[in-house]
Design a protein around this motif. Structure first.
Motif, PDB file in Angstrom:
ATOM      1  N   VAL A  42      61.358  -8.341  63.758  1.00 44.47           N
ATOM      2  CA  VAL A  42      61.069  -8.323  65.443  1.00 44.47           C
ATOM      3  C   VAL A  42      60.171  -9.369  65.702  1.00 44.47           C
ATOM      4  N   LEU A  43      60.449 -10.342  66.332  1.00 45.93           N
ATOM      5  CA  LEU A  43      59.555 -11.347  66.770  1.00 45.93           C
ATOM      6  C   LEU A  43      58.854 -10.713  68.001  1.00 45.93           C
ATOM      7  N   ASP A  44      57.665  -9.784  67.889  1.00 42.72           N
ATOM      8  CA  ASP A  44      57.188  -9.125  68.680  1.00 42.72           C
ATOM      9  C   ASP A  44      56.347 -10.059  69.918  1.00 42.72           C
ATOM     10  N   THR A  45      57.303 -10.040  71.325  1.00 39.41           N
ATOM     11  CA  THR A  45      56.790 -10.953  72.140  1.00 39.41           C
ATOM     12  C   THR A  45      55.483 -10.739  72.593  1.00 39.41           C
ATOM     13  N   SER A  46      54.831  -9.519  72.552  1.00 42.00           N
ATOM     14  CA  SER A  46      53.383  -9.099  73.154  1.00 42.00           C
ATOM     15  C   SER A  46      52.628  -9.703  72.029  1.00 42.00           C
ATOM     16  N   LEU A  47      52.853  -9.686  70.773  1.00 43.58           N
ATOM     17  CA  LEU A  47      52.074 -10.655  69.719  1.00 43.58           C
ATOM     18  C   LEU A  47      52.037 -12.105  69.832  1.00 43.58           C
ATOM     19  N   LEU A  48      53.415 -12.620  70.095  1.00 46.23           N
ATOM     20  CA  LEU A  48      53.503 -13.954  70.145  1.00 46.23           C
ATOM     21  C   LEU A  48      52.497 -14.351  71.397  1.00 46.23           C
ATOM     22  N   ALA A  49      52.220 -13.639  72.389  1.00 41.71           N
ATOM     23  CA  ALA A  49      51.671 -13.972  73.494  1.00 41.71           C
ATOM     24  C   ALA A  49      49.966 -13.892  73.363  1.00 41.71           C
ATOM     25  N   PRO A  86      59.112  -4.318  69.747  1.00 41.36           N
ATOM     26  CA  PRO A  86      59.915  -3.642  68.868  1.00 41.36           C
ATOM     27  C   PRO A  86      60.487  -2.220  68.914  1.00 41.36           C
ATOM     28  N   GLU A  87      59.945  -1.282  69.712  1.00 43.01           N
ATOM     29  CA  GLU A  87      60.510  -0.006  70.116  1.00 43.01           C
ATOM     30  C   GLU A  87      61.896  -0.348  70.643  1.00 43.01           C
ATOM     31  N   GLN A  88      62.314  -1.260  71.687  1.00 40.97           N
ATOM     32  CA  GLN A  88      63.548  -1.481  72.123  1.00 40.97           C
ATOM     33  C   GLN A  88      64.504  -2.125  71.223  1.00 40.97           C
ATOM     34  N   GLU A  89      63.858  -3.136  70.671  1.00 40.57           N
ATOM     35  CA  GLU A  89      64.714  -3.634  69.787  1.00 40.57           C
ATOM     36  C   GLU A  89      65.413  -3.008  68.590  1.00 40.57           C
ATOM     37  N   LEU A  90      64.464  -2.323  68.085  1.00 45.64           N
ATOM     38  CA  LEU A  90      64.970  -1.435  66.995  1.00 45.64           C
ATOM     39  C   LEU A  90      65.901  -0.299  67.081  1.00 45.64           C
ATOM     40  N   ALA A  91      65.636   0.236  68.574  1.00 48.88           N
ATOM     41  CA  ALA A  91      66.511   1.545  68.657  1.00 48.88           C
ATOM     42  C   ALA A  91      67.808   0.756  69.029  1.00 48.88           C
ATOM     43  N   ALA A  92      67.751  -0.541  69.628  1.00 48.93           N
ATOM     44  CA  ALA A  92      69.108  -1.099  69.878  1.00 48.93           C
ATOM     45  C   ALA A  92      69.730  -1.122  68.317  1.00 48.93           C
ATOM     46  N   LEU A  93      69.183  -1.727  67.787  1.00 48.35           N
ATOM     47  CA  LEU A  93      69.732  -2.199  66.372  1.00 48.35           C
ATOM     48  C   LEU A  93      70.240  -0.982  65.484  1.00 48.35           C
ATOM     49  N   ARG A  94      69.407   0.033  65.652  1.00 49.35           N
ATOM     50  CA  ARG A  94      69.934   1.432  65.072  1.00 49.35           C
ATOM     51  C   ARG A  94      71.109   1.756  65.595  1.00 49.35           C
ATOM     52  N   THR A  95      71.458   1.860  66.855  1.00 51.78           N
ATOM     53  CA  THR A  95      72.493   2.232  67.660  1.00 51.78           C
ATOM     54  C   THR A  95      73.765   1.439  66.977  1.00 51.78           C
TER      55      THR A  95
END
Length: 450
Positions: A42-49, A86-95
């Motif tokens: 996951v390219l974590d947007t908060s870390l990238l910023a 990450p919490e949003q992207e991983l939840a979506a990927l798991r589904t």
């Protein structure tokens, strides 16, 4: 959700600081749980910023991910990339894939622990062997309190290691992955410089580790006499690979212990033991940050949190640019800016000069290093700077000041490192290379350095 065989079990391997297939405990756990594994980053947007994310380190990470994707494809798999929280992207990927659980290597920084907590609130997250050879919780005092001095920590760490008999895992020969999982492309920029001293990837990491530790005349056996010499190449230069897990800390420990066992003489053995001690010191710094998260932004010693620094911004700019006028300091700082790396001795000299001579807050230097270093690690960087400033655990006392002239003469006796880093001094003789201000005017003109 993808249309998959109902009998399939799917797991997600969440890649963070473990860009490797060999000795990857999170990958092994995911494979043991499911017949299919989705390797996800996951390219974590908060870390990238974050201003702490340096472009050179980000370029190394992105290139390492491309190398990992190539390694995965050779095993029937591929890297799945998502961008966002990450919490949003991983939840979506798991589904999407119907995964039972998400497996990841445990990370111990304050941000990583907060992030993992948010992810665990939404999905089943199983954390396994982490970014250190032993987890920080494994090396504590008998009463459960953490160590705050390195020597007793080192003794305890070695005792715990002996009881565990850790053995690195082989890379899996195949990694079955479901087809059709959506992925976004990795950013093309930033890209590493063509002449980067750190080609990314697990293969290069393992090559360097083997070259440094293996064989009767391995460099690790000369580590004691060469580790501080700025003009020699006695360092392992694997720290960027450890930073992103292109080689595991456990693999480094096993290689060091193997080098100790195979040392041809007592001096060679002491060299390998000294390198193992540096690996354990990295473990200690990680444990300090784990148990005392505040050291990421303030002094460990409470009585030294109110130091009245001079904090001259012009002098700090000169230090960052390698324009202090002190040859070894300037060569070190220019090497940092040009390559994103420098030897530990050079880091100590530059750090001591900033805080002890220029009287600039150690947190200024800590932030600059973290922005510039390819191997920039929150735990090691913070503890290293606090050691230099005298404000941390096991710190150099406040009254110990590195003399930059003597440090240069001792660890770069002929001035070869200085001349490479500060080419305006290229024609200065050994007599004056560490103190060019002592040159008579005629000598300055002959050297082309007035």
């Amino acid at each position: 959700m993808l249309q998959l065989n109902a009998t399939m079990t799917i797991s997600i391997w969440w890649i963070r600081r473990d860009l490797r297939l060999t000795d990857n405990q999170a990958l092994a756990a995911a494979l043991s749980n499911g017949s299919r594994v989705v390797p996800a980053f996951v390219l974590d947007t908060s870390l990238l910023a974050s201003p702490a994310v340096g472009s050179r380190r980000l370029a190394f990470l992105l290139s390492g991910l491309r190398q990992l994707d190539a390694d995965l494809r050779r095993r029937g798999s591929r890297l799945v990339v998502r961008r966002g929280a990450p919490e949003q992207e991983l939840a979506a990927l798991r589904t999407e894939v119907g995964a039972d659980a998400i497996y990841a290597e445990e990370d111990y920084t304050p941000y990583a622990r907060r992030r993992d907590g948010r992810v665990a609130e939404r999905v089943t997250l199983r954390l396994v062997g982490g970014a250190t050879a032993l987890p920080p919780r494994a090396t504590v005092k008998d009463n459960g309190e953490p160590y705050t001095a390195f020597t007793p920590f080192s003794r305890a760490w070695n005792a715990v290691w002996e009881t565990r008999a850790e053995t690195p895992l082989p890379a899996p020969s195949s990694i079955p992955t479901p087809e059709g999982v959506a992925s976004v492309p990795l950013p093309a920029d930033p890209a590493p410089a063509p002449d980067t001293p750190f080609p990314p990837g697990e293969a290069e990491a393992l090559r360097r580790l083997d070259a440094f530790t293996n064989g009767p005349d391995a460099s690790v056996h000369h580590y004691i006499e060469e580790r501080d010499r700025l003009d020699l190449h006695g360092a392992s230069a694997i720290s960027p690979y450890l930073r992103f897990g292109m080689v595991s800390a456990r693999q480094a420990v096993v290689a060091a212990r193997r080098a100790i066992a195979s040392a041809p003489d007592p001096e060679a053995r002491r060299g390998a033991e000294a390198w193992l001690t540096e690996i354990i010191r990295r473990e200690f710094f990680a444990a300090v940050l784990y148990h005392f998260p505040r050291v990421s932004h303030e002094s460990f010693r409470e009585d030294l949190r109110e130091i009245r620094w001079r904090n001259n911004p012009d002098e700090f700019t000169a230090w960052c640019a390698g324009l202090t006028g002190y040859p070894v300091v300037d060569a070190a700082m220019r090497q940092l800016k040009q390559t994103g790396w420098m030897r530990n001795r050079a880091r100590m000299i530059a750090a001591s000069f900033l805080v002890k001579d220029m009287l600039i807050d150690w947190t200024w230097g800590e932030r600059w290093f973290l922005q510039q270093l390819v191997d920039g690690d929150p735990a090691s960087n913070s503890s290293g700077w606090q050691w230099a400033a005298g404000t941390g655990t096991d710190a150099a006392p406040y009254f110990r000041v590195f003399n930059p002239t003597r440090q240069g003469a001792k660890f770069d006796p002929r001035g070869e490192y200085i001349r490479r880093g500060a080419p305006e001094l290229a024609q200065v003789t050994e007599t004056y290379i560490h103190e060019p201000w002592r040159m008579p005017l005629k000598t300055q003109r002959r050297a082309g350095c007035v």
